[in-house]
Design a protein around this motif. Structure first.
Motif, PDB file in Angstrom:
ATOM      1  N   THR A 112       0.578  -1.274   0.223  1.00  0.00           N
ATOM      2  CA  THR A 112       0.495   0.243   0.135  1.00  0.00           C
ATOM      3  C   THR A 112       0.697   1.247   0.428  1.00  0.00           C
ATOM      4  OG1 THR A 112      -1.733  -0.987   1.038  1.00  0.00           O
ATOM      5  CG2 THR A 112      -1.230   1.319   0.684  1.00  0.00           C
ATOM      6  N   ILE A 113       1.547   1.426   0.787  1.00  0.00           N
ATOM      7  CA  ILE A 113       2.520   2.714   1.456  1.00  0.00           C
ATOM      8  C   ILE A 113       3.918   2.308  -0.912  1.00  0.00           C
ATOM      9  CG2 ILE A 113       5.380   3.188   1.512  1.00  0.00           C
ATOM     10  CD1 ILE A 113       4.078   2.646   4.461  1.00  0.00           C
ATOM     11  N   VAL A 114       3.953   1.120  -1.045  1.00  0.00           N
ATOM     12  CA  VAL A 114       4.897   1.425  -2.616  1.00  0.00           C
ATOM     13  C   VAL A 114       3.926   2.061  -3.099  1.00  0.00           C
ATOM     14  CG1 VAL A 114       5.320  -0.153  -3.517  1.00  0.00           C
ATOM     15  CG2 VAL A 114       6.094  -0.345  -2.258  1.00  0.00           C
ATOM     16  N   SER A 115       2.866   1.802  -3.426  1.00  0.00           N
ATOM     17  CA  SER A 115       1.934   2.541  -4.718  1.00  0.00           C
ATOM     18  C   SER A 115       1.877   4.234  -4.389  1.00  0.00           C
ATOM     19  CB  SER A 115       0.223   1.932  -4.404  1.00  0.00           C
ATOM     20  OG  SER A 115      -0.243   2.817  -3.149  1.00  0.00           O
ATOM     21  N   LEU A 116       2.145   4.535  -3.475  1.00  0.00           N
ATOM     22  CA  LEU A 116       1.790   6.102  -2.810  1.00  0.00           C
ATOM     23  C   LEU A 116       2.992   6.377  -3.744  1.00  0.00           C
ATOM     24  CD1 LEU A 116       1.367   6.318   1.194  1.00  0.00           C
ATOM     25  CD2 LEU A 116       0.116   6.952  -0.552  1.00  0.00           C
ATOM     26  N   LEU A 270       6.404  -6.349  -5.537  1.00  0.00           N
ATOM     27  CA  LEU A 270       6.487  -6.566  -7.047  1.00  0.00           C
ATOM     28  C   LEU A 270       5.327  -5.860  -8.247  1.00  0.00           C
ATOM     29  CD1 LEU A 270       8.420  -9.870  -7.194  1.00  0.00           C
ATOM     30  CD2 LEU A 270       9.701  -7.207  -8.372  1.00  0.00           C
ATOM     31  N   MET A 271       3.986  -6.365  -7.989  1.00  0.00           N
ATOM     32  CA  MET A 271       2.914  -6.467  -8.858  1.00  0.00           C
ATOM     33  C   MET A 271       2.534  -4.851  -8.950  1.00  0.00           C
ATOM     34  SD  MET A 271       0.018  -6.304  -7.585  1.00  0.00           S
ATOM     35  CE  MET A 271       0.010  -6.899  -5.403  1.00  0.00           C
ATOM     36  N   VAL A 272       2.984  -4.027  -8.167  1.00  0.00           N
ATOM     37  CA  VAL A 272       2.150  -2.706  -8.473  1.00  0.00           C
ATOM     38  C   VAL A 272       2.885  -2.086  -8.818  1.00  0.00           C
ATOM     39  CG1 VAL A 272       1.615  -1.094  -6.104  1.00  0.00           C
ATOM     40  CG2 VAL A 272       1.264  -3.035  -5.256  1.00  0.00           C
ATOM     41  N   PRO A 273       4.251  -1.266  -9.615  1.00  0.00           N
ATOM     42  CA  PRO A 273       3.949  -0.991 -10.756  1.00  0.00           C
ATOM     43  C   PRO A 273       3.948  -1.594 -12.106  1.00  0.00           C
ATOM     44  CG  PRO A 273       6.185  -1.607  -8.816  1.00  0.00           C
ATOM     45  CD  PRO A 273       4.961  -2.608  -8.931  1.00  0.00           C
ATOM     46  N   LEU A 274       3.462  -2.545 -11.976  1.00  0.00           N
ATOM     47  CA  LEU A 274       3.693  -3.692 -13.189  1.00  0.00           C
ATOM     48  C   LEU A 274       1.641  -2.760 -13.903  1.00  0.00           C
ATOM     49  CD1 LEU A 274       4.910  -6.643 -12.624  1.00  0.00           C
ATOM     50  CD2 LEU A 274       5.167  -4.921 -14.231  1.00  0.00           C
ATOM     51  N   ALA A 275       0.789  -2.797 -12.152  1.00  0.00           N
ATOM     52  CA  ALA A 275      -0.849  -2.673 -12.193  1.00  0.00           C
ATOM     53  C   ALA A 275      -0.757  -1.130 -12.995  1.00  0.00           C
ATOM     54  CB  ALA A 275      -1.126  -2.906 -10.789  1.00  0.00           C
TER      55      ALA A 275
END
Length: 382
Positions: A112-116, A270-275
């Protein structure tokens, strides 16, 4: 030229072998550390283990312990390994079950933090935040379903007890007859016990627990870094190969990648940036995150095989964590009426957060701080 390339390849191979050897050694230290925690807790608590955890004598307080500890430590593998060690030392299994449920929720904060990091691009942030929080909503829904059932019927505790009983049953097939892992770790555990024995049972036991926890932190941190270096490239290849080829493929690949990198936080991050980039749809990524929940259980199960003290109970709580995550996937993803709830909630939250960035902050504070505080308030009334 060819000689130089061969020399570089040989050097690379040697470095790779050395890193894998270091991973194996650190996993060995991790298992030893769990044994140290169990032995230390047994020494310090004596027969008063339950009284020491009176603050977590109800499920809501135990849930908070798991959520907060994992959110702070940023590793459900570390927290569940510590819980396994405590159960081996005498912490009652029924107190530990809500803790491992809470560990699932707490580990969700990382992605969740990575998505920021995508917050500056509206559409990209919407996709990334939705992909990150679908894991949160699944884990929250799983707790909402299974914690009340566990309180009422003790289903997970019974299943975990049955599974551990298969390994610790009577006869030559018992794990006691061939537990080479426990035998292999005994010299290290006994050496640390000997070092702390002069301090007395309570102080020596507490010291042994602290040393075990520190060793777990060090082992998992370094293993995580080494495995990321060794496997993340391959993990991404597995993701690209498997995601979008159906739910079973996604769940299996999520499990495999998490076993390889030994961190569900790493897998889901890993998949957050891909999304965010639009490479994958949320519905394609969703099964992958479910597999991450299953894969993260391997560390605790492995560690439990070498636990000292109440080893059967230690294996029981490790199996409970595994069964909880598998049944959660079967029930929530298997039932059409439940399957899309995490996806819809994540999409709605992602859209809201894209329009109002403070909504993302409010969500993080609510799930990982305010809700645990509310649970503590409820627990004080019970």
């Amino acid at each position: 030229m060819e000689n130089n390339q061969a020399a570089l390849q040989n050097k690379s191979d040697i470095e790779s072998y050395t890193q894998w050897a270091m991973v194996a050694f650190l996993v060995y230290l991790l298992i030893c550390a769990v044994g140290m925690i169990g032995g230390g807790f047994k020494l310090a608590a004596g027969g008063q283990a339950k009284e020491l955890f009176a603050f977590a004598s109800n499920p809501f307080a135990g849930l908070v312990v798991g959520i907060v500890a994992t959110a702070l430590i940023q590793s459900s593998s570390t927290v569940t390994s510590i819980i396994v060690g405590l159960v081996a030392g005498g912490l009652p299994v029924e107190l530990a079950v809500p803790m491992v449920m809470g560990a699932n929720v707490g580990t969700s904060i990382t992605n969740t933090i990575v998505s920021l990091g995508h917050v500056r691009a509206k559409e990209e942030f919407k996709r990334a935040f939705s992909a990150a929080t679908v894991h949160d909503f699944f884990n929250l829904l799983s707790v909402a379903i299974f914690l009340p059932l566990e309180i009422a019927f003790g289903i997970l505790e019974k299943l975990g007890g049955w599974m551990s009983g298969l390994f610790y049953g009577s006869g030559d097939a018992s794990i006691k007859s061939f537990n080479f892992i426990k035998a292999a770790t005994a010299p290290v555990v006994n050496t640390f016990k000997g070092m702390t024995s002069s301090l007395g049972d309570q102080i020596g036991g507490i010291t042994l627990i602290i040393l075990g926890i520190v060793l777990i932190f060090i082992s998992i941190t370094i293993v995580g870094k080494l495995l990321k270096k060794l496997m993340v490239g391959r993990a991404k290849d597995i993701m690209h190969t498997a995601i979008g080829r159906g739910p079973l493929s996604g769940i299996a690949s999520g499990t495999l990648v998490t076993i390889l990198v030994q961190s569900s936080s790493t897998t889901t991050s890993l998949m957050v940036p891909l999304a965010g980039s639009g490479a994958f749809r949320l519905k394609d990524i969703y099964p992958f995150t479910l597999g991450a929940n299953i894969g993260t259980c391997v560390t605790a199960v492995l560690a439990a095989t070498a636990a000292t003290g109440n080893a059967e109970a230690a294996l029981q709580i490790a199996f409970i964590h595994l069964v909880y995550n598998i049944i959660g996937v079967i029930v929530i993803y298997g039932l059409p009426m439940l399957r899309d709830i995490p996806v819809r909630a994540a999409e709605a939250l992602g859209a809201t957060a894209a329009e109002n960035k403070f909504a993302a902050l409010a969500y993080i504070l609510a799930v990982f701080f305010f809700v645990p505080a509310l649970c503590l308030g409820v627990s004080s009334l019970i």
